[in-house]
Design an enzyme around this catalytic site. Structure first.
Site, PDB file in Angstrom:
ATOM      1  N   TYR A   1       7.077   4.525   2.342  1.00 48.06           N
ATOM      2  CA  TYR A   1       7.072   3.364   1.231  1.00 48.06           C
ATOM      3  C   TYR A   1       8.464   3.153   0.685  1.00 48.06           C
ATOM      4  O   TYR A   1       8.828   1.998   0.493  1.00 48.06           O
ATOM      5  CB  TYR A   1       6.212   4.343   0.020  1.00 48.06           C
TER       6      TYR A   1
ATOM      7  N   ILE B   1       0.957  -1.169   0.071  1.00 49.54           N
ATOM      8  CA  ILE B   1       0.053   0.024  -0.041  1.00 49.54           C
ATOM      9  C   ILE B   1       0.837   1.285  -0.070  1.00 49.54           C
ATOM     10  O   ILE B   1       2.020   1.026   0.300  1.00 49.54           O
ATOM     11  CB  ILE B   1      -0.934  -0.021   1.491  1.00 49.54           C
TER      12      ILE B   1
HETATM   13  N1  CAA Z   1       9.833  18.162  -4.406  1.00 54.97           N
HETATM   14  C1  CAA Z   1       9.931  19.091  -3.393  1.00 54.97           C
HETATM   15  N2  CAA Z   1       9.028  19.879  -2.751  1.00 54.97           N
HETATM   16  C2  CAA Z   1       7.773  19.609  -3.279  1.00 54.97           C
HETATM   17  C3  CAA Z   1       7.376  18.748  -4.286  1.00 54.97           C
HETATM   18  C4  CAA Z   1       8.590  17.798  -4.839  1.00 54.97           C
HETATM   19  N3  CAA Z   1       8.518  17.082  -5.929  1.00 54.97           N
HETATM   20  N4  CAA Z   1       6.097  18.731  -4.736  1.00 54.97           N
HETATM   21  C5  CAA Z   1       5.651  19.728  -3.628  1.00 54.97           C
HETATM   22  N5  CAA Z   1       6.932  20.311  -3.033  1.00 54.97           N
HETATM   23  C6  CAA Z   1       6.565  21.019  -2.075  1.00 54.97           C
HETATM   24  C7  CAA Z   1       5.645  22.221  -2.245  1.00 54.97           C
HETATM   25  O1  CAA Z   1       6.057  23.425  -3.267  1.00 54.97           O
HETATM   26  C8  CAA Z   1       5.210  23.035  -0.871  1.00 54.97           C
HETATM   27  O2  CAA Z   1       6.182  23.733  -0.403  1.00 54.97           O
HETATM   28  P1  CAA Z   1       5.644  24.986   0.462  1.00 54.97           P
HETATM   29  O3  CAA Z   1       5.175  24.210   1.837  1.00 54.97           O
HETATM   30  O4  CAA Z   1       6.807  25.784   0.726  1.00 54.97           O
HETATM   31  O5  CAA Z   1       4.770  25.638  -0.277  1.00 54.97           O
HETATM   32  C9  CAA Z   1       5.281  21.601  -0.216  1.00 54.97           C
HETATM   33  O6  CAA Z   1       6.183  20.488  -0.768  1.00 54.97           O
HETATM   34  C10 CAA Z   1       3.760  20.889   0.201  1.00 54.97           C
HETATM   35  O7  CAA Z   1       3.356  20.590  -1.164  1.00 54.97           O
HETATM   36  P2  CAA Z   1       1.761  20.120  -1.346  1.00 54.97           P
HETATM   37  O8  CAA Z   1       0.844  21.025  -0.563  1.00 54.97           O
HETATM   38  O9  CAA Z   1       1.455  19.953  -2.761  1.00 54.97           O
HETATM   39  O10 CAA Z   1       1.894  18.794  -0.410  1.00 54.97           O
HETATM   40  P3  CAA Z   1       0.980  17.775  -0.131  1.00 54.97           P
HETATM   41  O11 CAA Z   1       1.135  17.494   1.404  1.00 54.97           O
HETATM   42  O12 CAA Z   1      -0.630  18.025  -0.478  1.00 54.97           O
HETATM   43  O13 CAA Z   1       1.447  16.774  -1.127  1.00 54.97           O
HETATM   44  C11 CAA Z   1       2.485  14.573  -1.691  1.00 54.97           C
HETATM   45  C12 CAA Z   1       2.366  16.027  -0.984  1.00 54.97           C
HETATM   46  C13 CAA Z   1       1.616  13.596  -0.934  1.00 54.97           C
HETATM   47  C14 CAA Z   1       4.119  14.137  -1.581  1.00 54.97           C
HETATM   48  C15 CAA Z   1       2.197  14.819  -3.166  1.00 54.97           C
HETATM   49  O14 CAA Z   1       2.976  15.593  -3.953  1.00 54.97           O
HETATM   50  C16 CAA Z   1       2.045  13.501  -3.791  1.00 54.97           C
HETATM   51  O15 CAA Z   1       1.020  12.790  -4.027  1.00 54.97           O
HETATM   52  N6  CAA Z   1       3.203  13.291  -4.739  1.00 54.97           N
HETATM   53  C17 CAA Z   1       3.513  11.935  -5.480  1.00 54.97           C
HETATM   54  C18 CAA Z   1       3.926  10.834  -4.571  1.00 54.97           C
HETATM   55  C19 CAA Z   1       4.296   9.872  -5.449  1.00 54.97           C
HETATM   56  O16 CAA Z   1       5.118   9.698  -6.354  1.00 54.97           O
HETATM   57  N7  CAA Z   1       3.703   8.407  -4.988  1.00 54.97           N
HETATM   58  C20 CAA Z   1       3.844   7.380  -5.729  1.00 54.97           C
HETATM   59  C21 CAA Z   1       2.639   6.656  -5.505  1.00 54.97           C
HETATM   60  S1  CAA Z   1       2.277   5.097  -6.513  1.00 54.97           S
HETATM   61  C22 CAA Z   1       3.734   4.080  -5.947  1.00 54.97           C
HETATM   62  O17 CAA Z   1       4.346   4.256  -5.016  1.00 54.97           O
HETATM   63  C23 CAA Z   1       4.017   2.920  -6.868  1.00 54.97           C
HETATM   64  C24 CAA Z   1       5.492   2.732  -6.818  1.00 54.97           C
HETATM   65  O18 CAA Z   1       6.044   1.801  -6.525  1.00 54.97           O
HETATM   66  C25 CAA Z   1       6.376   3.693  -8.090  1.00 54.97           C
END
Ligand code: CAA
Length: 247
Positions: free
Chosen positions: A153, A91
């Site tokens: 994860y 998950i």
């Molecule tokens: N790198 C650095 N900083 C980032 C960023 C990134 N990629 N994306 C966002 N930020 C920063 C934002 O600019 C923001 O900064 P400030 O607080 O200074 O404004 C801060 O981080 C918070 O951003 P959000 O409000 O967008 O954060 P959130 O809490 O709503 O969401 C998250 C964060 C949950 C990580 C979301 O970005 C996300 O879902 N990302 C994708 C994660 C991912 O790839 N998951 C893979 C799932 S599938 C899997 O895991 C299968 C596999 O094996 C590959």
């Protein structure tokens, strides 16, 4: 003595959706008797899979050692020993670490990592006794490269890689191979949960093939790894990620 069987018994954890279901279908095509595990909350999906694909299903929570032990005892009494184990249950509970709740950490570690220990611990003794076993553990590209929002994860999936290497060594002389697969982003419900704008701007842009993997592209490798002829391949972590990361 390597026990040569007409029909191998295979168990796939998390086997009724996503990559797991595709593996179940491929192993069935390979001639295995396949059991698709599912957690209690996926009963409805599991029964549809059983009916549609004509496979056996087994309900147990793979993160609960006693539940695994009980279920595997029942399964082995009915079908015989499990020869092939695909540890696929997993998950995500993505969150920046500074906002992560304790249960978002522990749930991911339990389901992604403890389940691998539980299933291997319960099924290995018979594989060793039979001098034949194939264990495939599903890791992730994010275990290798890291990913924002996935400390839980990435920790669980990276631990699986070390676990795989150690277990491969322990069982190399017993006819049991242990390998990990590190898929990239696959077209499954897990990936579809990611906000579509993040998927388009942050994820797809990192994938040279500019698309998600198809589940069959992961399952077909597993079909190869479980063959009797793949006996010399062990301890490896094999990436399938569209060129996203080279390990
Ligand atoms: N790198 C650095 N900083 C980032 C960023 C990134 N990629 N994306 C966002 N930020 C920063 C934002 O600019 C923001 O900064 P400030 O607080 O200074 O404004 C801060 O981080 C918070 O951003 P959000 O409000 O967008 O954060 P959130 O809490 O709503 O969401 C998250 C964060 C949950 C990580 C979301 O970005 C996300 O879902 N990302 C994708 C994660 C991912 O790839 N998951 C893979 C799932 S599938 C899997 O895991 C299968 C596999 O094996 C590959």
């Amino acid at each position: 003595m390597n026990l040569k069987k007409e029909k191998r018994n295979a168990l796939v954890t998390g086997g009724v959706t996503g990559i797991g279901l595709e593996v179940v279908k491929e192993l069935k095509k390979e001639g295995c008797l396949v059991i698709a595990n599912y957690p209690p909350h996926m009963k409805d999906t599991a029964f549809k899979v059983k009916e549609h694909y004509d496979v056996d299903i087994a309900e147990f929570d793979a993160s609960d050692y006693e539940a695994v032990e009980k279920a595997i005892n029942t399964i082995t009494n009915q079908y015989g020993d499990i020869d092939i184990l695909v540890n696929n249950a997993g998950i995500t509970k993505d969150s920046f670490l500074h906002k992560m709740k304790i249960d978002e950490w522990t749930d991911v570690l339990r389901i992604n990592l403890d389940s691998v220990f539980n299933c291997c611990r319960v099924m290995l003794p018979n594989m060793r006794k039979n001098q034949f076993g194939r264990i495939i553990n599903i890791s992730s590209v994010n275990a290798l490269k890291g990913q924002v929002g996935q400390t839980n994860y990435c920790a669980s999936k990276a631990a699986i890689i070390g676990f795989t290497k150690a277990l491969a060594l322990e069982n190399a002389s017993k006819g049991v191979t242990v390998n990990a697969i590190a898929p990239g982003y696959v077209n499954t419900d897990m990936v579809k949960k990611i906000d579509s704008s993040i998927l388009e701007t942050q994820i797809l842009t990192q994938i040279p093939m500019n698309r998600l993997a198809k589940t069959i592209e992961i399952a077909s490798l597993i079909r190869h790894l479980i063959k009797d002829e793949s006996a010399y391949l062990t301890g490896q972590t094999i990436s399938i990620n569209g060129g996203m990361y080279f390990n």
